[in-house]
Design a protein around this motif. Structure first.
Motif, PDB file in Angstrom:
ATOM      1  N   GLN A  73       0.826  -1.204   0.000  1.00 35.15           N
ATOM      2  CA  GLN A  73       0.000   0.000   0.000  1.00 35.15           C
ATOM      3  C   GLN A  73       0.864   1.259   0.000  1.00 35.15           C
ATOM      4  O   GLN A  73       0.565   2.232  -0.703  1.00 35.15           O
ATOM      5  CB  GLN A  73      -0.944  -0.003   1.208  1.00 35.15           C
ATOM      6  N   GLU A  74       1.926   1.246   0.799  1.00 37.54           N
ATOM      7  CA  GLU A  74       2.827   2.397   0.849  1.00 37.54           C
ATOM      8  C   GLU A  74       3.507   2.608  -0.505  1.00 37.54           C
ATOM      9  O   GLU A  74       3.646   3.741  -0.971  1.00 37.54           O
ATOM     10  CB  GLU A  74       3.868   2.203   1.950  1.00 37.54           C
ATOM     11  N   LEU A  75       3.907   1.517  -1.119  1.00 35.42           N
ATOM     12  CA  LEU A  75       4.560   1.594  -2.426  1.00 35.42           C
ATOM     13  C   LEU A  75       3.583   2.111  -3.481  1.00 35.42           C
ATOM     14  O   LEU A  75       3.949   2.937  -4.321  1.00 35.42           O
ATOM     15  CB  LEU A  75       5.102   0.215  -2.810  1.00 35.42           C
ATOM     16  N   GLN A  76       2.348   1.640  -3.434  1.00 27.71           N
ATOM     17  CA  GLN A  76       1.320   2.118  -4.369  1.00 27.71           C
ATOM     18  C   GLN A  76       1.108   3.620  -4.209  1.00 27.71           C
ATOM     19  O   GLN A  76       0.943   4.341  -5.193  1.00 27.71           O
ATOM     20  CB  GLN A  76      -0.001   1.386  -4.141  1.00 27.71           C
ATOM     21  N   GLN A  79      11.956   8.293  -9.876  1.00 26.63           N
ATOM     22  CA  GLN A  79      11.644   6.940 -10.336  1.00 26.63           C
ATOM     23  C   GLN A  79      12.698   5.951  -9.831  1.00 26.63           C
ATOM     24  O   GLN A  79      12.365   4.851  -9.392  1.00 26.63           O
ATOM     25  CB  GLN A  79      11.558   6.911 -11.861  1.00 26.63           C
ATOM     26  N   GLN A  80      13.964   6.337  -9.883  1.00 25.38           N
ATOM     27  CA  GLN A  80      15.042   5.483  -9.384  1.00 25.38           C
ATOM     28  C   GLN A  80      14.912   5.268  -7.877  1.00 25.38           C
ATOM     29  O   GLN A  80      15.134   4.165  -7.378  1.00 25.38           O
ATOM     30  CB  GLN A  80      16.407   6.081  -9.728  1.00 25.38           C
ATOM     31  N   SER A 119      13.514   1.878  -3.326  1.00 22.93           N
ATOM     32  CA  SER A 119      12.624   1.686  -2.187  1.00 22.93           C
ATOM     33  C   SER A 119      11.904   0.338  -2.284  1.00 22.93           C
ATOM     34  O   SER A 119      11.753  -0.368  -1.290  1.00 22.93           O
ATOM     35  CB  SER A 119      11.606   2.825  -2.121  1.00 22.93           C
ATOM     36  N   SER A 120      11.483  -0.013  -3.477  1.00 26.77           N
ATOM     37  CA  SER A 120      10.808  -1.295  -3.691  1.00 26.77           C
ATOM     38  C   SER A 120      11.738  -2.459  -3.354  1.00 26.77           C
ATOM     39  O   SER A 120      11.338  -3.412  -2.675  1.00 26.77           O
ATOM     40  CB  SER A 120      10.329  -1.385  -5.143  1.00 26.77           C
ATOM     41  N   GLN A 127      13.645  -6.691   0.575  1.00 32.71           N
ATOM     42  CA  GLN A 127      14.708  -7.197   1.447  1.00 32.71           C
ATOM     43  C   GLN A 127      14.257  -7.172   2.906  1.00 32.71           C
ATOM     44  O   GLN A 127      14.523  -8.122   3.650  1.00 32.71           O
ATOM     45  CB  GLN A 127      15.984  -6.372   1.280  1.00 32.71           C
ATOM     46  N   GLN A 128      13.589  -6.122   3.311  1.00 26.51           N
ATOM     47  CA  GLN A 128      13.096  -6.021   4.684  1.00 26.51           C
ATOM     48  C   GLN A 128      12.083  -7.127   4.977  1.00 26.51           C
ATOM     49  O   GLN A 128      12.090  -7.706   6.061  1.00 26.51           O
ATOM     50  CB  GLN A 128      12.446  -4.659   4.934  1.00 26.51           C
ATOM     51  N   LEU A 129      11.239  -7.419   4.011  1.00 26.64           N
ATOM     52  CA  LEU A 129      10.240  -8.460   4.196  1.00 26.64           C
ATOM     53  C   LEU A 129      10.899  -9.832   4.313  1.00 26.64           C
ATOM     54  O   LEU A 129      10.499 -10.652   5.148  1.00 26.64           O
ATOM     55  CB  LEU A 129       9.229  -8.425   3.044  1.00 26.64           C
TER      56      LEU A 129
END
Length: 181
Positions: free
Chosen positions: A41-44, A80-81, A86-87, A92-94
């Motif tokens: 959701q945060e990424l969206q 965009q980069q 961030s994605s 990696q965090q997940l």
């Protein structure tokens, strides 16, 4: 005097089936799904903001000077980069969080395997029967999955001869040791 060679006694445990039947596994999966959903959701939200900035640029580009256009294009590329970075960081965090949540389960599983292995005086414990040519009546190769499940206080929901249940994609339930005594 001739010494008789001692044959090794080997056990195997279906770790995936045992983990899948651990009540804690269900909670780990739910927690990971919640965290993944939140990150998605945060990424969206960030993607939507970038899209709005790009649309705004497209609407205004005819009014901008060449140097202003070049600067805005650089800013949009950088944004965009950053979003791509961030994605990757979120993924990696997940994965790290999954390892953290799975570690206690894997430790409990390994401890139970070691306990059963010692009790049955096994020389080696494998993660799966698939590597063995097993004669089901052999006393030298034994399936310890039911004993390990009992040691953990859980009931396997399948017979040992059935294929192991599938675990959520993206999880790695078989990380950790599989060795015995």
């Amino acid at each position: 005097a001739v010494q008789v060679a001692h044959a090794q006694k080997i056990g195997y445990a279906n770790q995936e089936a045992i983990l899948a039947n651990m009540p804690e596994m269900s909670e780990v999966q739910k927690q990971l799904q919640r965290e993944a959903r939140q990150q998605q959701q945060e990424l969206q939200k960030e993607r939507k903001q970038l899209q709005q900035q790009m649309q705004q640029y497209q609407q205004q580009q005819s009014l901008l000077s060449d140097s202003a256009k070049a600067q805005r294009q650089r800013q949009l590329r950088q944004r965009q980069q950053q979003l791509q970075k961030s994605s990757r960081q979120r993924q990696q965090q997940l994965r790290k969080r999954e390892r953290e949540l799975m570690q206690p389960l894997l430790e409990d599983l390994q401890s139970a395997i070691e306990t059963v292995s010692a009790r049955k005086e096994l020389d080696l414990v494998l993660r799966s029967q698939s590597l063995l040519d097993v004669n089901e009546s052999s006393e030298m190769v034994v399936n310890i999955s039911p004993d390990v499940a009992q040691e953990l206080g859980i009931q396997l929901q399948q017979s040992p001869s059935q294929p192991s249940p599938t675990v959520e994609p993206g999880t790695s339930p078989t990380q950790g040791g599989g060795g015995g005594q």
